[in-house]
Design an enzyme around this catalytic site. Structure first.
Site, PDB file in Angstrom:
ATOM      1  N   LYS A   1      -3.011  62.038  12.870  1.00  0.00           N
ATOM      2  CA  LYS A   1      -1.701  62.652  13.094  1.00  0.00           C
ATOM      3  C   LYS A   1      -0.572  61.635  12.878  1.00  0.00           C
ATOM      4  O   LYS A   1       0.460  61.936  12.305  1.00  0.00           O
ATOM      5  CB  LYS A   1      -1.657  63.176  14.534  1.00  0.00           C
ATOM      6  CG  LYS A   1      -0.363  63.860  14.917  1.00  0.00           C
ATOM      7  CD  LYS A   1      -0.409  64.317  16.367  1.00  0.00           C
ATOM      8  CE  LYS A   1       0.862  65.022  16.776  1.00  0.00           C
ATOM      9  NZ  LYS A   1       0.915  65.307  18.209  1.00  0.00           N
ATOM     10  N   GLN A   2      -0.763  60.443  13.402  1.00  0.00           N
ATOM     11  CA  GLN A   2       0.310  59.449  13.327  1.00  0.00           C
ATOM     12  C   GLN A   2      -0.301  58.059  13.393  1.00  0.00           C
ATOM     13  O   GLN A   2      -1.437  57.892  13.828  1.00  0.00           O
ATOM     14  CB  GLN A   2       1.282  59.642  14.486  1.00  0.00           C
ATOM     15  CG  GLN A   2       0.709  59.342  15.856  1.00  0.00           C
ATOM     16  CD  GLN A   2       1.517  59.981  16.976  1.00  0.00           C
ATOM     17  OE1 GLN A   2       1.206  61.094  17.381  1.00  0.00           O
ATOM     18  NE2 GLN A   2       2.524  59.294  17.458  1.00  0.00           N
TER      19      GLN A   2
ATOM     20  N   GLU B   1      -3.235  61.726  18.269  1.00  0.00           N
ATOM     21  CA  GLU B   1      -3.716  62.765  19.195  1.00  0.00           C
ATOM     22  C   GLU B   1      -4.724  63.708  18.548  1.00  0.00           C
ATOM     23  O   GLU B   1      -5.163  64.665  19.177  1.00  0.00           O
ATOM     24  CB  GLU B   1      -2.520  63.536  19.760  1.00  0.00           C
ATOM     25  CG  GLU B   1      -1.649  62.665  20.652  1.00  0.00           C
ATOM     26  CD  GLU B   1      -0.402  63.364  21.164  1.00  0.00           C
ATOM     27  OE1 GLU B   1      -0.034  64.414  20.600  1.00  0.00           O
ATOM     28  OE2 GLU B   1       0.205  62.839  22.115  1.00  0.00           O
TER      29      GLU B   1
ATOM     30  N   TRP C   1       6.717  57.902  25.856  1.00  0.00           N
ATOM     31  CA  TRP C   1       6.585  56.515  25.393  1.00  0.00           C
ATOM     32  C   TRP C   1       7.475  56.256  24.188  1.00  0.00           C
ATOM     33  O   TRP C   1       7.757  55.119  23.852  1.00  0.00           O
ATOM     34  CB  TRP C   1       5.125  56.173  25.058  1.00  0.00           C
ATOM     35  CG  TRP C   1       4.585  56.771  23.780  1.00  0.00           C
ATOM     36  CD1 TRP C   1       4.516  58.084  23.460  1.00  0.00           C
ATOM     37  CD2 TRP C   1       4.062  56.059  22.636  1.00  0.00           C
ATOM     38  NE1 TRP C   1       3.965  58.255  22.204  1.00  0.00           N
ATOM     39  CE2 TRP C   1       3.670  57.025  21.674  1.00  0.00           C
ATOM     40  CE3 TRP C   1       3.872  54.714  22.340  1.00  0.00           C
ATOM     41  CZ2 TRP C   1       3.120  56.689  20.439  1.00  0.00           C
ATOM     42  CZ3 TRP C   1       3.309  54.378  21.097  1.00  0.00           C
ATOM     43  CH2 TRP C   1       2.947  55.360  20.165  1.00  0.00           C
ATOM     44  N   ASP C   2       7.958  57.333  23.571  1.00  0.00           N
ATOM     45  CA  ASP C   2       8.864  57.233  22.425  1.00  0.00           C
ATOM     46  C   ASP C   2      10.025  56.284  22.724  1.00  0.00           C
ATOM     47  O   ASP C   2      10.489  55.560  21.852  1.00  0.00           O
ATOM     48  CB  ASP C   2       9.470  58.608  22.093  1.00  0.00           C
ATOM     49  CG  ASP C   2       8.443  59.699  21.887  1.00  0.00           C
ATOM     50  OD1 ASP C   2       7.350  59.610  22.470  1.00  0.00           O
ATOM     51  OD2 ASP C   2       8.744  60.664  21.168  1.00  0.00           O
TER      52      ASP C   2
HETATM   53  C1  BGC Z   1       3.319  62.666  19.537  1.00  0.00           C
HETATM   54  C2  BGC Z   1       3.505  61.704  20.702  1.00  0.00           C
HETATM   55  C3  BGC Z   1       4.927  61.785  21.173  1.00  0.00           C
HETATM   56  C4  BGC Z   1       5.351  63.223  21.473  1.00  0.00           C
HETATM   57  C5  BGC Z   1       6.824  63.333  21.787  1.00  0.00           C
HETATM   58  C6  BGC Z   1       3.739  64.067  19.963  1.00  0.00           C
HETATM   59  O1  BGC Z   1       3.617  64.940  18.895  1.00  0.00           O
HETATM   60  O2  BGC Z   1       1.981  62.691  19.127  1.00  0.00           O
HETATM   61  O3  BGC Z   1       3.206  60.391  20.293  1.00  0.00           O
HETATM   62  O4  BGC Z   1       5.093  61.009  22.323  1.00  0.00           O
HETATM   63  O5  BGC Z   1       5.098  64.029  20.352  1.00  0.00           O
HETATM   64  O6  BGC Z   1       7.596  62.897  20.720  1.00  0.00           O
END
Ligand code: BGC
Length: 761
Positions: A601-602, A489, A358-359
């Site tokens: 986490k984000q 996550e 999804w990035d």
């Molecule tokens: C992130 C995801 C991301 C993936 C690839 C993961 O660590 O939590 O949001 O899509 O890394 O960059």
């Protein structure tokens, strides 16, 4: 955090060889051209710590899934970007001693990535075990002017001896992936040949049968003249072809090897014509020669920098950071092939399978919208349209029907590859990002035609998925979304992730609006689309009901949206309460402890506020930022940029600047202790957004560009260019002025600090 790289406006510089940092540097100094990429591995053999990596765009292998406990719905395989045949190899043996920097005394080691021209250089003096000392200078690039050519100039000067030397110049398809699930080798030999001066190997991937033909030719000069050899032997082994050259090295006299490589993929050539095509490319490369190839390559870079450079005056670390991010993004994806996409590690490592996440939609699309021709961003959307059928099949495997589409979390060809249940089945917000990207593209470019051409098909599929995934709760008298993982996550299987619920209902509304728009403007096309998708207008009745009765968890007292229903049951600590030895928590804590903690986490709620900013007043943004940011550990590279943008809106200038440094220098300073696996390519687009949308305050409202810029205290000024609706505009912002220049295209009205400004040439 490691700060071993020198600050410089245009270059990345490493001085001294520290073997502990070698894998980090191999990632950081990677080069590519959108069609292939190469980690900064040494040309000569190296027995120290290294991750060898040569990558060819679009070539993957379906590695059989490996999990302890199988769950129905898991994909059978994980499609991995492959470590492709090695084209850089030059083995050097002097008086029977191999030049291997792990076994020599190394002095004056220097690695430089010149981002202005896309050139990787390395130099050092090495003392062999018997005291012989050589100086080596190498330069190489992957041609941006010719996507199938790589070129190397490798110069050896004996400093204190004359002796016999053996050079092996080769291509080698006997390579492995570190992340291979069953220690399997993925390449099989199809063809090889070697003659004096050249070698070619064609290898094919098992199961997917991609062919890659890798060929090389070389020219060797000694003291400026064609070198004379004692002997040249042809070397052929399984999956390997090369030349072994014996010659004399003379003290103080430079020996220069020019190695030209051609790397061809069956994605672009008929399999039975690849060897002939490879010969042609090699002839072209050798005829032009290193200097002319480099000149053509540098010209492409000059043009690219004209389009997308960001200059920062008064802060070299920040300037280097942004250029590094732009450089890596530009050499990862050039946008000329709609079959390709942007893996989180691009061409700099194997991690994340090199595939699409999804990035791309959530982070990369805005970068390509702003810095490249419209078609580049459009190709990224078309990529997902091509995968729609697979997304419908993917949803089908999980029990959804009637054309509901669930796009994969990770993919190469449209099929889901991810196999952690809490992500594969639950991190469904990814679907929303794909819908939002369609809106974002049209909002930015004004290309309304995209909806009828491709957009609606995708929107219908995604909306159908949301409609089936949402449950009616009689208890709450609301619609709810159970068992999901949001962007954060560090919480799994939660109910009513605010971000997911928000993007789901937004998608439903956008789909309804888009259907109406196409029906009104292109009645016939509307009929074709609805028929092809078996779409019945009655479907929107439930969509509208969901929109009006969706549950969004919130804490009225604090005035914040809640990340999920149970968030307030957690002990609400701050990251500043953590001890240094606890961080990063994903490397120090058990997963159980992470899941029960409040640590994020984000960006999650803040991600939603960023996407739908115009819905919220500044106080709501402030309360949510002040509540969530202190709990955020930013252990995803995608996190800091969202915080730069929101902190900028809130006037938290210092915080914004701190987050900017963190995102822009994430890999240069190895903030998250994981750059050795590869660079964080997709988050680099977030760095670009930090400057343009954060400090520059750029938004698009009703087809108009708005800017609300400020200059961080540490900078004197900064400037960026934007492609916007067939115009190129340049914005230069300093502490007391903002200059807006229309560089090309017809007059354009923009809005600066809330006031309209007419840009004319
Ligand atoms: C992130 C995801 C991301 C993936 C690839 C993961 O660590 O939590 O949001 O899509 O890394 O960059």
């Amino acid at each position: 955090m490691k700060e071993y790289l020198k600050h410089h406006e245009w270059q990345i510089i490493e001085e001294g060889l520290d073997p502990h940092y070698n894998k980090i540097s191999e990632s950081v100094f990677s080069i590519g051209n959108g069609h292939m990429g190469q980690r900064a591995n040494f040309e000569e053999d190296y027995s120290g710590e290294t991750l060898r990596g040569s990558y060819v765009a679009g070539v993957y292998y379906p590695d059989k899934t490996r999990v302890g406990w199988w769950k129905n719905g898991y994909p059978e395989y994980f499609a991995k970007v492959l470590n492709a045949p090695n084209w850089i190899g030059i083995r050097v043996t002097i008086d029977n001693q191999k030049l291997d920097l792990a076994k020599c005394k190394v002095e004056d080691f220097k690695r430089v990535l010149d981002m202005k021209v896309g050139l990787l250089s390395r130099s050092f003096a090495a003392t062999l075990p018997d005291g012989k000392k050589v100086r080596v200078e190498s330069k190489r690039f992957c041609s941006m002017a010719h996507g199938e050519i790589g070129a190397i100039r490798y110069a050896i000067t004996p400093l204190n001896f004359s002796a016999k030397a053996t050079l092996s110049i080769y291509v080698d398809a006997d390579v492995v992936n570190k992340d291979s699930n069953y220690d399997e080798k993925f390449w099989e030999e199809v063809y090889k040949e070697a003659a004096e001066g050249k070698a070619i190997v064609t290898a094919q991937t098992k199961k997917t049968f991609f062919h890659v033909t890798t060929g090389m030719k070389y020219v060797i000069l000694q003291d400026g003249k064609k070198a004379s050899f004692d002997r040249v032997n042809v070397e052929l082994r399984e999956k390997y072809a090369g030349n072994v050259i014996q010659l004399d090295l003379h003290e103080g006299k430079e020996l220069v090897i020019y190695k030209y490589a051609a790397i061809l993929s069956s994605e672009n050539h008929a399999k039975d014509k690849m060897v002939a095509a490879c010969e042609q490319v090699l002839t072209e490369a050798t005829t032009k020669g290193f200097d002319a190839l480099l000149e053509a390559h540098s010209k492409v870079w000059a043009h690219k920098w004209d389009e997308c450079d960001i200059t920062i005056e008064g802060d070299i670390a920040a300037q280097q950071g942004i250029r590094f991010n732009i450089f890596q993004l530009t050499q990862t994806y050039t946008g000329d092939d709609e079959r390709l996409n942007i893996g989180p590690k691009g061409f700099t490592g194997e991690k994340y399978g090199g595939s699409t996440y999804w990035d791309t939609e959530a982070y990369c699309l805005p970068f390509y919208l702003g810095t490249a021709e419209q078609n580049v961003a459009r190709n990224l959307l078309v990529y997902r349209h091509k995968h729609l059928q697979r997304a419908i099949e993917n949803a089908g495997k999980l029990g959804f029907n009637k054309g509901a589409a669930l796009y994969p979390m990770v993919t190469m060809n449209g099929e889901e590859c991810h196999n952690e249940w809490e992500i594969t089945f639950e991190e469904i917000h990814r679907n929303g990002a794909i819908a939002f990207a369609i809106f974002d593209y049209i909002r930015y470019t004004g290309d309304e035609a995209y909806l009828a051409e491709f957009g609606l098909d995708v929107l219908i599929g995604i909306s159908r998925f949301w409609s089936q995934r949402i449950t009616w709760s009689s208890d709450k008298n609301k619609f709810v979304m159970l068992g999901v993982t949001g962007p954060n996550e560090y919480e799994n299987n939660v109910n009513n992730n605010w971000y997911t619920n928000t993007i789901a209902t937004w998608t439903l509304q956008y789909t309804i609006d888009s259907l109406e728009q196409v029906k009104k403007a292109q009645g016939e096309r509307y009929t074709v689309i609805t028929k092809a998708n078996n779409f019945d207008e009655a479907e929107t009745t439930r969509w509208k009901e969901i929109i009006s009765k969706m549950h969004y968890p919130a804490d009225e007292k604090r005035g914040v949206f809640l990340q999920q229903d149970g968030f307030l049951d957690k002990e609400l600590l701050r990251v500043s309460d953590l001890k240094p030895e606890d961080r990063p928590i994903n490397q120090k804590w058990s997963w159980d402890r992470i899941l029960r903690s409040c640590f994020i986490k984000q960006a999650d709620v803040l991600q939603g506020i960023f996407l739908f900013e115009e819905r919220y007043d500044i106080e709501t943004i402030r309360k949510n930022f002040d509540f969530y940011e202190p709990m955020t550990v930013h252990e995803s590279s995608l996190s800091p940029c969202v915080h730069v943008i929101l902190a900028s809106r809130l006037g938290y200038k210092e915080r914004a600047y701190e987050f900017y440094l963190r995102t822009s220098r994430l890999d240069l300073d190895d903030y998250n202790n994981d750059t050795e696996d590869g660079c964080h390519i997709t988050s680099m687009a977030g760095t670009w957004m930090s400057v343009v949308k954060g400090f520059g305050g750029m938004t698009v409202k009703d087809g108009m560009l708005h800017f609300n810029p400020f200059t961080p205290d540490q900078w004197k000024s900064y400037s960026f260019r934007l492609e916007f609706r067939e115009r190129v505009i340049k914005i230069k912002i300093s502490k007391d002025s903002v200059e807006t220049i229309l560089e090309s295209g017809s007059p354009l009205e923009i809005c600066l600090h809330g006031k309209p400004v007419m840009l004319k040439r």
